[in-house]
Design an enzyme around this catalytic site. Structure first.
Site, PDB file in Angstrom:
ATOM      1  N   GLU A 138      28.334  30.582 -28.317  1.00  0.00           N
ATOM      2  CA  GLU A 138      29.729  30.574 -27.884  1.00  0.00           C
ATOM      3  C   GLU A 138      29.853  29.799 -26.587  1.00  0.00           C
ATOM      4  O   GLU A 138      28.963  29.845 -25.737  1.00  0.00           O
ATOM      5  CB  GLU A 138      30.255  32.002 -27.709  1.00  0.00           C
ATOM      6  CG  GLU A 138      29.499  32.823 -26.682  1.00  0.00           C
ATOM      7  CD  GLU A 138      30.160  34.160 -26.394  1.00  0.00           C
ATOM      8  OE1 GLU A 138      31.312  34.385 -26.810  1.00  0.00           O
ATOM      9  OE2 GLU A 138      29.524  35.000 -25.726  1.00  0.00           O
ATOM     10  N   ASP A 176      41.892  17.711 -16.825  1.00  0.00           N
ATOM     11  CA  ASP A 176      40.634  18.018 -17.495  1.00  0.00           C
ATOM     12  C   ASP A 176      40.065  16.694 -17.995  1.00  0.00           C
ATOM     13  O   ASP A 176      40.776  15.687 -18.131  1.00  0.00           O
ATOM     14  CB  ASP A 176      40.856  19.002 -18.632  1.00  0.00           C
ATOM     15  CG  ASP A 176      39.616  19.854 -18.907  1.00  0.00           C
ATOM     16  OD1 ASP A 176      38.502  19.423 -18.552  1.00  0.00           O
ATOM     17  OD2 ASP A 176      39.759  20.955 -19.474  1.00  0.00           O
TER      18      ASP A 176
END
Length: 769
Positions: free
Chosen positions: A506, A295
């Site tokens: 979100e 990542d």
């Protein structure tokens, strides 16, 4: 610069271990003798004649030839996502970072399908495969255009960091919208379908590379992810957190060519430096032969977030040695120093680079385009009418009907005045979720209803902001917004409210700190207060109300469940949102989506967010009262189940055939999702309450009956014993087959569930993890 120091024979040995064995041994060219620090670029004709460009040679030999020609500095530069060109070999720059969760993302116009949680709600593996096939076609089209225009930047490649197959274990996680839900079996089946659709079915070439992420045990909290240690016992690891990844990468399953390791640590080691995950499970147990990418900046996090390394070179060496081949970031720039310091070997660099070169070879990047079937996809095979039609189909299938008291839905024809209310009714961003492309013609819910009812008066009022603390949430402005909505509702035949959440609240590590929201995650499951007040005010007018929810995860809409006659869950529904929702509301399409997550009544029912133990989480381990259970969804049709067939006994280690007759007993054509659950009531070790082990979505005309068949494999009947070994033990197995889970307080009146038992006989049978 450092000259090549590792012999090509060693590189070839590494390549052979990673790729297919050579069909015929080609003579390897001799290693160049002490090349100059900066070799001049070869003429184009000379570069084209090098062995790594010869498609007649085995891939392993080609990879070994290329790796063996590079200096250490050149090799290391290729291990970072923005890999530079190597002019002397005629190798162009390549950026490994592209995204495609539910459409080609961040690369201009593309078809935008429902966010992944909506695809999970379809419970339709075949559909997900078709969606992924379209995404990869558009990816190839965009790549062709970028190559033709000389563009080689981020989001313009063929290596896609999708799908996200983490388990949505806690509804507070803001990135749960990117997943297929809370269940490892559903997630694994959809992951296999997505990966296969992305990578294509050519025996030699990959259409694109799919990258299941984030490996492993990753699901928030977002603000803590760069240094968080997810502590989990081995039982939960094997039963919940790893199965979807295993399904996605096994050669006989998804066969993914890449995996992304996660930011967090798992029981101590950072995931991108964890040999248990990357070596033991991924490569040895599951047979993964592709490459692992970190990542973004996760390698640097080993030093800066987890404090597991004293400097960048040590962090880079740890990640590389553990099996992280590609760094999304620039921490691997320190690998030259790490090799010189003896922290990692150049052979480890070669192994990682060989995996990357094999991927580029399988994508056909060094072959004549005429040999690569996917290279013929034209640049205009993007956002086509057929792709738009599939987006509409996917959104229709994703819609879940949660409540339909008194048969208010479908809405009757001839409505004269419809009130459309809510902050989600006319906002394009709410359609798209995150990691999305740019739709050419997005249809908001408001636009969809206007198109569906050209002869009616559609009156719109926003009614509220999304959440407290936003501009417009002060008492005076909130009252004015709410009063305007009440006024339009009073004179309407029906009020359709579009409420819920927004990707502005979100998502991934966001700078959002409002009541109910923190850093991309949620701290409450309730409908935000301004919207709850709006809903109650509109219901108080007496006008019939239909509530449509748009959100990335479960909402605790307890008041609505008790007072609103019709509730529809539409997720973040993609570019075709308005058309698909209107089709469902007016009965042009029969809803058949099922919840891929549990809708709890309150956040107070959940363990702490940072607790990764599965006890008390998801339908498999939660024993409390829920608002709407996993697997739940209503229909306008009605389905009956008959003649459940299963053997009375079966020897351990043998597959178990299961079949059931499903009939559309209603007057409307519709889809039914048939769900098979397994319970092991007499297990001597902890096991889930029940586990989904089979599902299929079938379309039935009125009166049509079809026999649906499943085969349960021994692994699906196994347990993790006290020694943490997977074993199928003799004993009683309970199964249920129907349109929902058994034993739920909230039952779907439009479907049924049948049960059966059988006995596993014989001796215990050990199975692979």
């Amino acid at each position: 610069m450092t000259s090549p120091r590792v012999s090509r024979s060693l590189v070839l040995a590494a390549a052979l271990a990673l790729g297919a064995p050579p069909r015929a041994r080609a003579q390897q060219p001799a290693a160049p003798a002490a090349p100059s620090p900066a070799p001049p670029a070869a003429p184009e004709s000379a570069a084209a004649a090098l062995p790594f460009r010869d498609p007649r040679l085995p891939l392993a030999e080609r990879a070994a030839d290329l790796v063996g020609r590079l200096t250490l500095e050149e090799k290391v530069a290729q291990l970072m996502h923005a890999a530079p060109a190597i002019p002397r070999l005629g190798i162009p720059a390549y950026d490994w970072w592209s995204e495609a969760l539910h459409g080609v993302a961040r690369a201009g116009i593309a078809t935008v399908f429902p966010q992944s949680i909506g695809l999970g709600a379809t419970w339709d593996s075949a559909l997900v495969h078709r969606v992924a096939a379209v995404i990869s076609t558009e990816a190839r089209a965009k790549y062709a255009q970028a190559q033709g225009e000389g563009r080689r930047g981020t989001y313009e490649g063929l290596t896609f960091w999708s799908p996200n197959i983490n388990i949505f274990r806690d509804p507070r996680w803001g990135r749960g919208m990117e997943t297929y839900g809370e269940d490892p079996f559903l997630t694994g089946e959809l992951a296999v379908a997505f990966v296969r659709g992305m990578q294509g079915d050519d025996p030699r070439y990959l259409k694109v590379v799919a990258t299941p992420k984030h490996f492993a045990v990753h699901s928030g909290p977002e603000p803590l992810r760069h240094g968080f240690d997810a502590v989990v016992d081995r039982r939960d690891l094997l039963e919940t957190y790893l199965p979807a990844f295993e399904a996605a990468v096994r050669p006989g399953g998804g066969g993914a060519w890449s995996v992304m390791c996660a930011y967090n640590a798992v029981n101590g080691p950072p995931a991108c430096a964890d040999t248990l995950l990357l070596e033991h499970y991924l490569r040895r147990e599951w047979g993964f032969r592709g490459y692992v990418v970190s990542d973004c900046d996760a390698v640097d996090d080993i030093r800066s977030g987890h404090h597991a390394a004293p400097d960048e070179a040590t962090a880079a060496a740890m990640a590389l040695a553990a099996g992280t081949d590609l760094d999304c970031g620039d921490a691997y720039r320190s690998l030259v120093d790490a090799v010189h310091r003896g922290l990692v070997s150049e052979a480890a660099v070669d192994t990682a680079l060989t995996r990357l070169v094999l991927a580029r070879l399988r994508l056909g990047m060094f072959d004549p385009p005429a040999l690569v079937p996917y290279a013929s996809i034209p640049a205009d095979d993007n956002d086509t009418p057929a792709h738009r039609a599939l987006a509409l189909e996917a959104t229709r299938e994703s819609v879940v009907l949660l409540k339909n008291a008194g048969g208010i839905l479908p809405l009757r024809p001839g409505l004269r005045r419809v009130a459309v209310i809510g902050p989600d009714a006319a906002d394009v961003a709410v359609l798209l979720g995150n990691y999305h492309g740019t739709p050419a013609a997005p249809v908001t819910p408001l636009a969809g209803l206007r198109a569906r009812l050209p002869g009616a008066t559609i009156v719109y009022a926003r009614g509220s902001v999304w959440a407290e603390g936003q501009p417009g949430s002060d008492s005076a402005t909130a009252a004015a917004l709410r009063d305007s909505a009440v006024a339009v509702a009073r004179g309407a035949d029906v009020a359709v409210l579009f409420l819920g959440l927004s990707p502005k609240l979100e998502g991934e590590e966001m700078d959002v700190h409002l009541p109910g929201f923190d850093g991309g995650d949620r701290t409450s499951l309730a409908l935000p207060a301004p919207q709850e007040a709006l809903l109650q005010a509109v219901v108080a007018t007496g006008t019939p109300v239909v509530l449509v929810l748009l959100n990335g995860g479960a909402l605790a809409v307890d008041w609505a469940a008790a007072h609103v006659p019709a509730i529809v869950e539409a997720w973040y529904p993609g570019q075709a949102a308005g058309t698909a929702i209107a089709d469902v509301l007016f009965g042009d399409y029969d809803p058949a989506g099922r919840l891929p997550v549990t809708f709890y009544r309150s956040v107070s029912q959940l363990p702490p967010f940072t607790d990764y133990a599965m006890a008390g989480r998801t339908y498999r381990y939660f024993r409390g009262d829920v608002l709407y259970p996993f697997g739940y969804g209503l229909s306008y049709a009605r389905f009956r189940y008959r003649d459940l067939r299963v053997p009375r006994s079966v020897r351990a280690g043998a597959p178990v055939p299961v079949s059931v007759a499903v009939e559309n007993a209603g007057s409307r054509a519709g889809d039914e999702v048939v769900e098979l659950y397994v319970t092991i009531p007499g297990a001597r070790v902890p096991v889930p309450i029940r586990s989904l082990e089979g599902f299929t979505r079938v379309s039935l005309k009125p009166g049509e009956r079809r026999r649906v068949r499943f085969t349960l494999q021994p692994r699906q009947l196994s347990v993790i014993d006290a020694a943490m070994r997977r074993v199928e033990e003799p004993g009683t197995i309970e199964i249920s087959v129907g349109g929902e889970q058994p034993d739920q307080r909230v039952r779907a009146p439009t479907t049924e569930v049948l049960r059966a038992r059988f006995v596993v006989t014989g001796e215990p049978v050990p199975l692979p993890d």
